[in-house]
Write an enzyme that holds these catalytic residues in place. Sequence first.
Site, PDB file in Angstrom:
ATOM      1  N   SER A  96      -4.379  -6.973  -0.619  1.00 56.03           N
ATOM      2  CA  SER A  96      -5.552  -7.587  -1.506  1.00 56.03           C
ATOM      3  C   SER A  96      -6.345  -6.419  -2.141  1.00 56.03           C
ATOM      4  O   SER A  96      -6.698  -6.573  -3.375  1.00 56.03           O
ATOM      5  CB  SER A  96      -6.591  -8.065  -0.317  1.00 56.03           C
ATOM      6  OG  SER A  96      -6.925  -7.023   0.498  1.00 56.03           O
ATOM      7  N   CYS A 146      -4.107  -3.851  -3.241  1.00 54.22           N
ATOM      8  CA  CYS A 146      -2.855  -3.284  -3.783  1.00 54.22           C
ATOM      9  C   CYS A 146      -2.717  -3.680  -5.466  1.00 54.22           C
ATOM     10  O   CYS A 146      -2.937  -4.836  -5.926  1.00 54.22           O
ATOM     11  CB  CYS A 146      -1.719  -3.864  -2.929  1.00 54.22           C
ATOM     12  SG  CYS A 146      -0.256  -3.403  -3.700  1.00 54.22           S
ATOM     13  N   ASP A 169       3.130  -7.929   6.562  1.00 53.88           N
ATOM     14  CA  ASP A 169       1.861  -7.360   6.086  1.00 53.88           C
ATOM     15  C   ASP A 169       1.305  -7.502   4.922  1.00 53.88           C
ATOM     16  O   ASP A 169       2.086  -7.294   3.968  1.00 53.88           O
ATOM     17  CB  ASP A 169       2.464  -5.810   6.560  1.00 53.88           C
ATOM     18  CG  ASP A 169       1.468  -4.749   6.027  1.00 53.88           C
ATOM     19  OD1 ASP A 169       0.039  -5.003   5.909  1.00 53.88           O
ATOM     20  OD2 ASP A 169       1.660  -3.730   5.747  1.00 53.88           O
ATOM     21  N   GLY A 170      -0.088  -7.806   4.661  1.00 62.52           N
ATOM     22  CA  GLY A 170      -0.519  -8.092   3.326  1.00 62.52           C
ATOM     23  C   GLY A 170      -0.582  -9.218   2.775  1.00 62.52           C
ATOM     24  O   GLY A 170       0.242 -10.050   3.057  1.00 62.52           O
ATOM     25  N   GLY A 171      -1.863  -9.355   2.050  1.00 58.82           N
ATOM     26  CA  GLY A 171      -2.001 -10.694   1.373  1.00 58.82           C
ATOM     27  C   GLY A 171      -2.560 -12.052   2.078  1.00 58.82           C
ATOM     28  O   GLY A 171      -2.935 -13.037   1.534  1.00 58.82           O
ATOM     29  N   GLY A 186      -5.519  -6.300   6.947  1.00 61.99           N
ATOM     30  CA  GLY A 186      -6.557  -5.385   6.381  1.00 61.99           C
ATOM     31  C   GLY A 186      -7.657  -6.171   6.092  1.00 61.99           C
ATOM     32  O   GLY A 186      -8.726  -6.053   6.685  1.00 61.99           O
ATOM     33  N   MET A 197      -5.080   2.566   0.695  1.00 65.09           N
ATOM     34  CA  MET A 197      -4.572   3.896   1.036  1.00 65.09           C
ATOM     35  C   MET A 197      -3.918   4.594  -0.302  1.00 65.09           C
ATOM     36  O   MET A 197      -3.973   5.846  -0.144  1.00 65.09           O
ATOM     37  CB  MET A 197      -3.635   3.902   2.287  1.00 65.09           C
ATOM     38  CG  MET A 197      -4.280   3.245   3.476  1.00 65.09           C
ATOM     39  SD  MET A 197      -5.880   4.560   4.155  1.00 65.09           S
ATOM     40  CE  MET A 197      -7.233   3.848   3.235  1.00 65.09           C
ATOM     41  N   GLU A 205      -2.067   3.279  -6.711  1.00 64.01           N
ATOM     42  CA  GLU A 205      -1.688   1.789  -6.722  1.00 64.01           C
ATOM     43  C   GLU A 205      -2.427   1.187  -5.517  1.00 64.01           C
ATOM     44  O   GLU A 205      -1.959   0.301  -4.894  1.00 64.01           O
ATOM     45  CB  GLU A 205      -0.050   2.255  -5.808  1.00 64.01           C
ATOM     46  CG  GLU A 205       0.866   2.397  -6.923  1.00 64.01           C
ATOM     47  CD  GLU A 205       2.479   2.695  -6.425  1.00 64.01           C
ATOM     48  OE1 GLU A 205       2.657   1.853  -5.798  1.00 64.01           O
ATOM     49  OE2 GLU A 205       3.102   3.630  -6.930  1.00 64.01           O
TER      50      GLU A 205
HETATM   51  P1  IMP Z   1      -4.482  -7.177   3.266  1.00 61.66           P
HETATM   52  O1  IMP Z   1      -4.497  -7.475   4.496  1.00 61.66           O
HETATM   53  O2  IMP Z   1      -4.316  -7.948   2.091  1.00 61.66           O
HETATM   54  O3  IMP Z   1      -5.841  -6.146   2.789  1.00 61.66           O
HETATM   55  O4  IMP Z   1      -3.471  -5.784   3.036  1.00 61.66           O
HETATM   56  C1  IMP Z   1      -3.218  -4.838   3.770  1.00 61.66           C
HETATM   57  C2  IMP Z   1      -2.057  -3.928   3.590  1.00 61.66           C
HETATM   58  O5  IMP Z   1      -2.041  -3.629   2.347  1.00 61.66           O
HETATM   59  C3  IMP Z   1      -1.964  -2.964   4.533  1.00 61.66           C
HETATM   60  O6  IMP Z   1      -1.306  -3.202   5.792  1.00 61.66           O
HETATM   61  C4  IMP Z   1      -0.920  -1.847   3.639  1.00 61.66           C
HETATM   62  O7  IMP Z   1       0.498  -2.665   3.952  1.00 61.66           O
HETATM   63  C5  IMP Z   1      -1.113  -2.417   2.330  1.00 61.66           C
HETATM   64  N1  IMP Z   1      -1.911  -1.329   1.793  1.00 61.66           N
HETATM   65  C6  IMP Z   1      -2.877  -0.463   2.048  1.00 61.66           C
HETATM   66  N2  IMP Z   1      -3.511   0.296   0.985  1.00 61.66           N
HETATM   67  C7  IMP Z   1      -2.568   0.023  -0.241  1.00 61.66           C
HETATM   68  C8  IMP Z   1      -2.682   0.465  -1.487  1.00 61.66           C
HETATM   69  O8  IMP Z   1      -3.252   1.430  -1.717  1.00 61.66           O
HETATM   70  N3  IMP Z   1      -1.786  -0.031  -2.173  1.00 61.66           N
HETATM   71  C9  IMP Z   1      -0.737  -1.134  -1.796  1.00 61.66           C
HETATM   72  N4  IMP Z   1      -0.714  -1.569  -0.533  1.00 61.66           N
HETATM   73  C10 IMP Z   1      -1.758  -1.091   0.368  1.00 61.66           C
END
Ligand code: IMP
Length: 473
Positions: free
Chosen positions: A300, A302, A335-337, A358, A385, A412
Site C-alpha cells: 500500500s 509502495c 506479502d503486500g496489497g 503492513g 521501508m 520506492e
Molecule cells: P501493505 O500490507 O500493503 O502495507 O504492504 C506491506 C509490504 O509492502 C511489506 O511487507 C513489504 O513487502 C512492502 N514494502 C514495505 N516498504 C516498502 C517500500 O518502501 N516500497 C515498496 N514496498 C514496500
Amino acid sequence: MIIKEGLGFDDVLLVPKRFRLKSRKEIDISTYLTKEIRLSIPIVSSPMSNVTEAKMAIAMAREGGIGIIHRFMSIEEQVEQVKWVKRAENIIIENPYTITKDKTVKDAILIMKKLNVSGLLVEENGKLIGIITKRDVLFADENDKVEDVMTKKEDLIYAKYPITIEEAKEIIKKHKIEKLPLVDENGFIKGLITAKDLLKLERYPNATKDKKGRLMVGAAIGLKDWYERSLKLIEAGVDVLCIDVAHGHMDWVIETIRNMRKEFGDKIQIIAGNVATKEGTKDLIDAGVDAIRVGIGSGSICTTRIVTGAGVPQITAITDCAEVARKEEIPIIADGGIKSSGDIVKALAAGASTVMLGYLLAGTEESPGISIMRNGKKYKLYKGMASALANIERKIREKGEKVEEFIDYTPEGIETIVPYKGTVHEIITQLVGGIRSGFSYCGASNIKELWENAEFIKVRSIKEGLPKELFFI
Ligand code: IMP
C-alpha cells in the site's frame, strides 16, 4: 513477445461453493508459516519499522500468528526485541527473585515493591528453605526476621524440576496456591511458576509457542551483515529469520541462503524474498529456503511499479509461485496489497499459506511509531521501508549525520498516515471472522480444501498497486 495477463486482488472474486459444515467455527484455518512452523491463523506482521517490534510480535503470537521484527535498528537492539518476546510468556521463571532468612520484613517489603512482585523465595546457599509473600508481611513487625514469618519448606508445596505445564497446573489447582517453586533433586532452586502466568495461557489458547512454551518470533536480516546478525538472533532464541530484500531474485540472496544453510544447518527456519515469479521461487527453493515471500510492487505504501515499471499483480504472482512451491512443499507468504479479510481469503485461495500485513496492522495500539491527531481523529505514521523518510532516519541512525538534503536517493515507497484502529486483538478478531466466512463461501473446511475448491472469477478494476492515501507530514 507474448504478453501474459496479470490479475490483482481487485480483478477477481471467489465463486461461492457448497459448504458441508454446520458452523464456521468448525473451520480449521491453521497453516504453516515455514516447512516446520505451524500457526493457528494465517497472518504474519511485516518487518517494517511502523509495524513490527516486540509489542506487535507478542500480540501476533498470542493470537496464533507471528511477527517478524524489522531490521532497521542495531543488532543489539534487535536482539533485545527478540528476547523481550521470548520472555513474555515464559511460564517457568528461570531466575526467581530470592531473599535470605536473616533479612528483615522491612527488607522483604522493599524488595517486593521495587521488583513489583508479590513474593520472594527464601534461599540458603542456593537451596530453597521457604517463601515469603505480601500476605506474610501484612501484620508482621518490620524488624522481624524473614525466617520468623516465612512459610517454611516443610509446610510449602513445591515441585521437582523439570515439570510439564499440565503437571504444574494440576498441583496449583489441587492446593489452591499462587506460587509453585521448582527445585532439583538436591533442593537447589530451579524456577518458579505462578498461577497468574498459567491463567495467561488459558487466555491465549491458540498462541504460537516454541518447544519451551515461549512465544515464537521472527526477525528480518539484510545481506551485508547477515552472518553477525543471524548468529546473535539465533543465540537470543529467534525461531525464524527472514532475508528481507525488495528484489529477492538476485544472486546475492541465493548465495546468502546457501551460506546460511551451510553455517546454521537446520537450526533455523529461513524465509526469503521477495519474488513474484516461478523462476524466482524455484531458485530460492533450490538454495534451501523454508518459505517464500511473494509480492513485488503490491504494498500500500509502495511506488515500485510507478518508479521502476516492474511488478506482477498479486493474484497472478501468488498462483505462479505457489505452483512451483507446492511441489516442494514450501509455503508461500503473500506479502503486500491486502486491504481486507476478503483479500486474505483471495491470497490463500490463490495458493498462499499465510499473508503478511503492513497497512492493516500499522494503525494498531501495538505498532511502533508516532500517533498524531488530524481534524479530531487519531492516526499513526506508516512509511514504506524504501521511502525517503525511512532512509533519512537510517542515515541519521547509522552515520550520525545531519541530513539537510536528500536528493540522491530515489524512493520506492511513500510515507503516510493510517487511521488508529484499536488493538491487534480487535483487528485480528475481525479478520479471522472474515477469513472463516470466506472459507465457508469456498466450501472449504481447511486450507487444503480451499486450495482444491477455490474458483476465481475475473472482474474489472484497476485499484491494486496505487498508494492508498497520500498524506504528507
Ligand atoms: P501493505 O500490507 O500493503 O502495507 O504492504 C506491506 C509490504 O509492502 C511489506 O511487507 C513489504 O513487502 C512492502 N514494502 C514495505 N516498504 C516498502 C517500500 O518502501 N516500497 C515498496 N514496498 C514496500
